[in-house]
Enzyme design. Structure first.
Site, PDB file in Angstrom:
ATOM      1  N   ASP A  13       0.867  -1.192   0.000  1.00 12.63           N
ATOM      2  CA  ASP A  13       0.000   0.000   0.000  1.00 12.63           C
ATOM      3  C   ASP A  13       0.892   1.227   0.000  1.00 12.63           C
ATOM      4  O   ASP A  13       2.061   1.177   0.400  1.00 12.63           O
ATOM      5  CB  ASP A  13      -0.912   0.019   1.232  1.00 12.63           C
ATOM      6  N   SER A  14       0.310   2.355  -0.419  1.00 13.38           N
ATOM      7  CA  SER A  14       1.035   3.622  -0.364  1.00 13.38           C
ATOM      8  C   SER A  14       1.424   3.955   1.075  1.00 13.38           C
ATOM      9  O   SER A  14       2.397   4.671   1.295  1.00 13.38           O
ATOM     10  CB  SER A  14       0.147   4.730  -0.927  1.00 13.38           C
ATOM     11  N   CYS A  76      -4.235  -1.223  -2.344  1.00 17.97           N
ATOM     12  CA  CYS A  76      -4.378   0.230  -2.455  1.00 17.97           C
ATOM     13  C   CYS A  76      -5.202   0.483  -3.714  1.00 17.97           C
ATOM     14  O   CYS A  76      -4.852  -0.013  -4.795  1.00 17.97           O
ATOM     15  CB  CYS A  76      -2.991   0.856  -2.589  1.00 17.97           C
ATOM     16  N   GLU A 161      -5.567   9.735   8.782  1.00 15.70           N
ATOM     17  CA  GLU A 161      -4.120   9.699   9.097  1.00 15.70           C
ATOM     18  C   GLU A 161      -3.759  10.602  10.263  1.00 15.70           C
ATOM     19  O   GLU A 161      -2.790  10.357  10.966  1.00 15.70           O
ATOM     20  CB  GLU A 161      -3.311  10.076   7.853  1.00 15.70           C
ATOM     21  N   CYS A 195     -11.557   3.148  -1.042  1.00 16.18           N
ATOM     22  CA  CYS A 195     -10.283   3.647  -0.505  1.00 16.18           C
ATOM     23  C   CYS A 195     -10.014   2.888   0.785  1.00 16.18           C
ATOM     24  O   CYS A 195     -10.933   2.682   1.597  1.00 16.18           O
ATOM     25  CB  CYS A 195     -10.350   5.142  -0.225  1.00 16.18           C
ATOM     26  N   HIS A 197      -8.694   3.637   3.497  1.00 18.42           N
ATOM     27  CA  HIS A 197      -8.894   4.323   4.774  1.00 18.42           C
ATOM     28  C   HIS A 197     -10.359   4.406   5.200  1.00 18.42           C
ATOM     29  O   HIS A 197     -10.660   4.624   6.364  1.00 18.42           O
ATOM     30  CB  HIS A 197      -8.373   5.763   4.688  1.00 18.42           C
TER      31      HIS A 197
END
Ligand code: DGL
Length: 276
Positions: A13-14, A76, A161, A195, A197
């Site tokens: 993942d990024s 991702c 984040e 996504c 997140h």
């Protein structure tokens, strides 16, 4: 020279978001070894160009191959949207013809089968994922009768984040994007959280949508799809080692990774720093 011996399944993942996918995979398939690689030093990918996301993703895949992985999951959406196809079609035949790289868009889209009654589906993702149109294209291939409307939610990743995802500030941005999407198409009865997140925002999202709207979160879907993939591809499955070992790598400082990763996994994680 890549090692022919069995190796861990690579999860890329990024940054941290792929941990929501990793967690579900490792829970469903605990016997396998996993190497998680987060390119935290260069995240977020969601606002980056096609070429850059492709270049960074390929570097990460090559690193995971060097570490012995025969199978890599791009956990991702942005990387799956912007890099997967090129890596599968252009790079793999040269660099590692017997290794595999899988994304998370196709298995998510397959879930729509029979789910949407109105045939109107909303996609919530990063700017990169929405602009790539990857979900709409993939849905069109499988379900041409479905109308797809995308909504880029650029503030949602930073809210998670920065651990602000349970605050009133999060309410504001989540409501703003949901309202905008549903104003664009009031017949939407299914939303895809496209996504990594966004599962952390699920409770908030539910506050702003009618309970009649289905919300698709990816972790379990990707885990189930990987399980099936391993069943129908014994030649790859045999190359996945099974000692229940988990190793985490980050391109950022390891202490920083440990602090933020615990937001996603709800337990302590120790990572090693790596250069790509
Ligand atoms: N992991 C990314 C995704 O699923 C979100 C974070 C980023 O923009 O790098 O699209």
């Amino acid at each position: 020279m890549l090692s022919p011996t069995p190796g861990a399944i690579g999860i890329f993942d990024s940054g941290y978001g792929g941990l929501t996918i990793f967690e579900k995979i490792a829970r469903l398939l605990p016997e396998y070894d996993y190497i998680y690689l987060g390119d935290n030093a260069r995240a977020p990918y969601g606002t980056r160009s096609f070429d850059v996301v492709y270049e960074f993703t390929l570097q990460s895949v090559e690193k995971l191959f060097e570490m012995g992985c025969h199978l890599v999951i791009l956990a991702c959406n942005t990387a799956s949207a912007k890099a997967l196809r090129t890596i599968q079609q252009k790079d793999l035949p040269h660099i590692a013809p017997n290794r595999r790289v899988l994304g998370i868009i196709r298995p998510t889209v397959e879930m729509l089968d029979g789910l949407t009654k109105s045939k109107h589906v909303g996609i919530l993702g990063t700017v990169g994922t929405i602009q790539s149109n990857s979900y709409a294209l993939e849905i069109q291939k499988l379900f041409p009768e479905i109308k797809v409307v995308g909504e880029a939610c650029p503030m949602w990743v930073p809210l998670v984040e920065n651990n602000e995802y349970e605050t009133a500030g999060a309410d504001f941005f989540i409501k703003k994007n949901i309202d905008h999407l549903l104003k664009n198409d009031s017949q939407i009865d299914t939303l895809i959280l496209a996504c990594t997140h966004f599962p952390l925002l699920l409770n908030k999202i539910k506050q702003f949508v009618s309970p009649n709207i289905n919300i698709i979160s990816q972790g379990e879907i990707v885990a189930e799809s990987l399980k099936q993939y391993l069943q129908v591809h014994p030649e790859i499955e045999q190359k996945c080692s099974k000692n229940g070992k988990r190793t985490f790598y980050t391109t950022e400082e390891k202490q920083k990774f440990a602090e933020s990763a615990s937001v996603f996994l709800k337990h302590a994680v120790s990572a090693k720093r790596i250069a790509l």
